[in-house]
Design a protein around this motif. Structure first.
Motif, PDB file in Angstrom:
ATOM      1  N   LYS A 192       0.864  -1.225   0.055  1.00 50.78           N
ATOM      2  CA  LYS A 192      -0.015  -0.014  -0.036  1.00 50.78           C
ATOM      3  C   LYS A 192       0.926   1.337   0.020  1.00 50.78           C
ATOM      4  O   LYS A 192       0.387   2.247  -0.520  1.00 50.78           O
ATOM      5  N   HIS A 193       1.996   1.331   0.683  1.00 53.69           N
ATOM      6  CA  HIS A 193       2.833   2.461   0.822  1.00 53.69           C
ATOM      7  C   HIS A 193       4.316   2.305   0.110  1.00 53.69           C
ATOM      8  O   HIS A 193       4.857   3.355   0.409  1.00 53.69           O
ATOM      9  N   ALA A 194       4.235   1.413  -0.691  1.00 55.98           N
ATOM     10  CA  ALA A 194       5.654   1.055  -1.152  1.00 55.98           C
ATOM     11  C   ALA A 194       6.884   1.274  -0.491  1.00 55.98           C
ATOM     12  O   ALA A 194       8.026   1.958  -0.483  1.00 55.98           O
ATOM     13  N   LEU A 195       6.570   0.756   0.749  1.00 51.30           N
ATOM     14  CA  LEU A 195       7.582   0.697   2.155  1.00 51.30           C
ATOM     15  C   LEU A 195       7.913  -0.806   2.232  1.00 51.30           C
ATOM     16  O   LEU A 195       7.287  -1.674   2.765  1.00 51.30           O
ATOM     17  N   PRO A 196       9.513  -0.872   2.293  1.00 51.63           N
ATOM     18  CA  PRO A 196      10.091  -2.047   2.654  1.00 51.63           C
ATOM     19  C   PRO A 196       9.781  -2.404   4.230  1.00 51.63           C
ATOM     20  O   PRO A 196       9.878  -1.330   4.931  1.00 51.63           O
ATOM     21  N   ILE A 197       9.062  -3.617   4.776  1.00 51.12           N
ATOM     22  CA  ILE A 197       8.809  -4.077   5.855  1.00 51.12           C
ATOM     23  C   ILE A 197       9.364  -5.211   6.029  1.00 51.12           C
ATOM     24  O   ILE A 197       9.182  -6.251   5.251  1.00 51.12           O
ATOM     25  N   GLY A 198      10.045  -5.378   7.201  1.00 50.50           N
ATOM     26  CA  GLY A 198      10.667  -6.882   7.587  1.00 50.50           C
ATOM     27  C   GLY A 198      10.025  -7.170   8.793  1.00 50.50           C
ATOM     28  O   GLY A 198       9.799  -6.434   9.763  1.00 50.50           O
ATOM     29  N   GLY A 199       9.622  -8.437   8.893  1.00 48.81           N
ATOM     30  CA  GLY A 199       8.848  -8.777   9.996  1.00 48.81           C
ATOM     31  C   GLY A 199       9.647 -10.315  10.481  1.00 48.81           C
ATOM     32  O   GLY A 199       9.840 -11.090   9.801  1.00 48.81           O
ATOM     33  N   GLU A 200      10.149 -10.343  11.742  1.00 45.59           N
ATOM     34  CA  GLU A 200      10.649 -11.407  12.235  1.00 45.59           C
ATOM     35  C   GLU A 200      10.402 -11.915  13.783  1.00 45.59           C
ATOM     36  O   GLU A 200       9.844 -11.060  14.539  1.00 45.59           O
ATOM     37  N   ASP A 201      10.647 -12.897  13.864  1.00 42.08           N
ATOM     38  CA  ASP A 201      10.511 -13.669  15.478  1.00 42.08           C
ATOM     39  C   ASP A 201      11.359 -13.111  16.373  1.00 42.08           C
ATOM     40  O   ASP A 201      12.540 -13.260  16.417  1.00 42.08           O
ATOM     41  N   LEU A 202      10.918 -12.182  17.294  1.00 41.93           N
ATOM     42  CA  LEU A 202      11.752 -11.596  18.164  1.00 41.93           C
ATOM     43  C   LEU A 202      12.358 -12.551  19.195  1.00 41.93           C
ATOM     44  O   LEU A 202      13.568 -12.545  19.645  1.00 41.93           O
ATOM     45  N   ASP A 203      11.775 -13.769  19.339  1.00 40.30           N
ATOM     46  CA  ASP A 203      12.238 -14.622  20.495  1.00 40.30           C
ATOM     47  C   ASP A 203      13.409 -15.284  19.837  1.00 40.30           C
ATOM     48  O   ASP A 203      14.147 -16.249  20.392  1.00 40.30           O
ATOM     49  N   ARG A 204      13.667 -15.530  18.476  1.00 40.26           N
ATOM     50  CA  ARG A 204      14.664 -16.050  17.733  1.00 40.26           C
ATOM     51  C   ARG A 204      15.993 -15.201  17.615  1.00 40.26           C
ATOM     52  O   ARG A 204      16.981 -15.549  16.905  1.00 40.26           O
ATOM     53  N   TYR A 205      15.920 -13.751  18.017  1.00 43.11           N
ATOM     54  CA  TYR A 205      16.993 -12.824  17.909  1.00 43.11           C
ATOM     55  C   TYR A 205      18.053 -13.391  18.995  1.00 43.11           C
ATOM     56  O   TYR A 205      17.597 -13.908  20.369  1.00 43.11           O
ATOM     57  N   GLU A 206      19.261 -13.145  18.968  1.00 43.65           N
ATOM     58  CA  GLU A 206      20.338 -13.199  19.910  1.00 43.65           C
ATOM     59  C   GLU A 206      20.811 -11.588  19.981  1.00 43.65           C
ATOM     60  O   GLU A 206      21.671 -11.251  19.114  1.00 43.65           O
ATOM     61  N   GLY A 207      20.496 -11.014  20.930  1.00 42.02           N
ATOM     62  CA  GLY A 207      20.856  -9.633  21.212  1.00 42.02           C
ATOM     63  C   GLY A 207      20.153  -8.791  20.306  1.00 42.02           C
ATOM     64  O   GLY A 207      19.175  -9.391  19.495  1.00 42.02           O
ATOM     65  N   PRO A 208      20.441  -7.476  20.172  1.00 41.62           N
ATOM     66  CA  PRO A 208      19.617  -6.594  19.390  1.00 41.62           C
ATOM     67  C   PRO A 208      19.837  -6.412  17.863  1.00 41.62           C
ATOM     68  O   PRO A 208      21.094  -6.637  17.707  1.00 41.62           O
ATOM     69  N   ALA A 209      18.863  -6.075  17.081  1.00 41.28           N
ATOM     70  CA  ALA A 209      19.103  -5.827  15.784  1.00 41.28           C
ATOM     71  C   ALA A 209      19.812  -4.761  15.778  1.00 41.28           C
ATOM     72  O   ALA A 209      19.705  -3.462  16.391  1.00 41.28           O
ATOM     73  N   ARG A 210      20.802  -4.598  14.548  1.00 42.45           N
ATOM     74  CA  ARG A 210      21.426  -3.532  14.294  1.00 42.45           C
ATOM     75  C   ARG A 210      21.782  -3.328  12.843  1.00 42.45           C
ATOM     76  O   ARG A 210      22.152  -4.543  12.032  1.00 42.45           O
ATOM     77  N   LEU A 211      21.495  -2.291  12.127  1.00 43.25           N
ATOM     78  CA  LEU A 211      21.892  -2.098  10.545  1.00 43.25           C
ATOM     79  C   LEU A 211      23.156  -1.517  10.462  1.00 43.25           C
ATOM     80  O   LEU A 211      23.576  -0.571  10.837  1.00 43.25           O
TER      81      LEU A 211
END
Length: 214
Positions: free
Chosen positions: A100-119
């Protein structure tokens, strides 16, 4: 967790107009695509493709050496798939807002992360899943303490953190470049919140906006 997520200055130096709206959702109830999420996708598919926004992402890919005709920005790839793919209710929800917004969106399982996300811009020695390959030096990637979670900014996510029907806690990354305004980015976040709340009335959502290296 929101306070620990960061975007490296090197990414903002590459694209000073970059901003990301980070949303966490706790207490989701996911499930297979149903008539409701199928209707969301069908409505989104009727939207006119907003090429200027997608072109901005192609330019961003070229800036770090990627070829967007070969590895397309996620929203470019998604808008080329009609009818839109049916994955599961939560993925259908964020794909609806993405198109709808021509907007990249990523969705991920938070419980499968090890430490914080960073770009970050890759060094080239980050651990990555075999199917995605090793990132090239200077490539923009999302990562956690284990390794790559998404290559080439928003091209492709790893299986490890994929949203499944069993996911109860998720993180969503809504990534903006001009000409999208920050106001539209926030509006997209509100619309995604509405859809997730419709799926899971008890969901708890928090958000944070990162822009300008802050």
């Amino acid at each position: 967790m929101l306070d620990d997520i960061r975007v490296d200055d090197a990414v903002f130096e590459l694209r000073p107009d970059f901003a990301v709206l980070i949303m966490t959702a706790h207490g989701l109830r996911n499930g297979p695509t149903d008539d409701r999420s199928r209707a969301w996708l069908a409505e989104a598919a009727t939207q006119e493709v907003q090429t200027t926004k997608i072109d901005a992402w192609k330019d961003a890919y070229r800036a770090f050496g990627a070829k967007p005709q070969r590895t397309r920005p996620s929203v470019d790839a998604l808008t080329r798939r009609m009818p839109l793919p049916e994955i599961n209710q939560v993925v259908d929800a964020y794909n609806t807002i993405s198109v709808k917004h021509a907007l990249p969106i990523g969705g991920e399982d938070l419980d499968r992360y090890e430490g914080p996300a960073r770009l970050v811009r890759a060094t080239g020695d980050e651990a990555s899943e075999e199917a995605l390959g090793t990132p090239e030096p200077g490539e923009v990637i999302w990562r956690d303490d284990v390794g790559v979670t998404c290559r080439r900014w928003n091209w492709r996510q790893v299986v490890r953190t994929r949203l499944t029907e069993e996911t109860t806690n998720a993180i969503f990354l809504l990534e903006r470049l001009e000409p999208m305004s920050l106001e539209e980015l926030k509006q997209a976040g509100e619309e995604l919140t509405d859809l997730l709340s419709e799926l899971s009335p008890q969901v708890r959502i928090a958000s944070s906006l990162l822009t300008g290296g802050k």
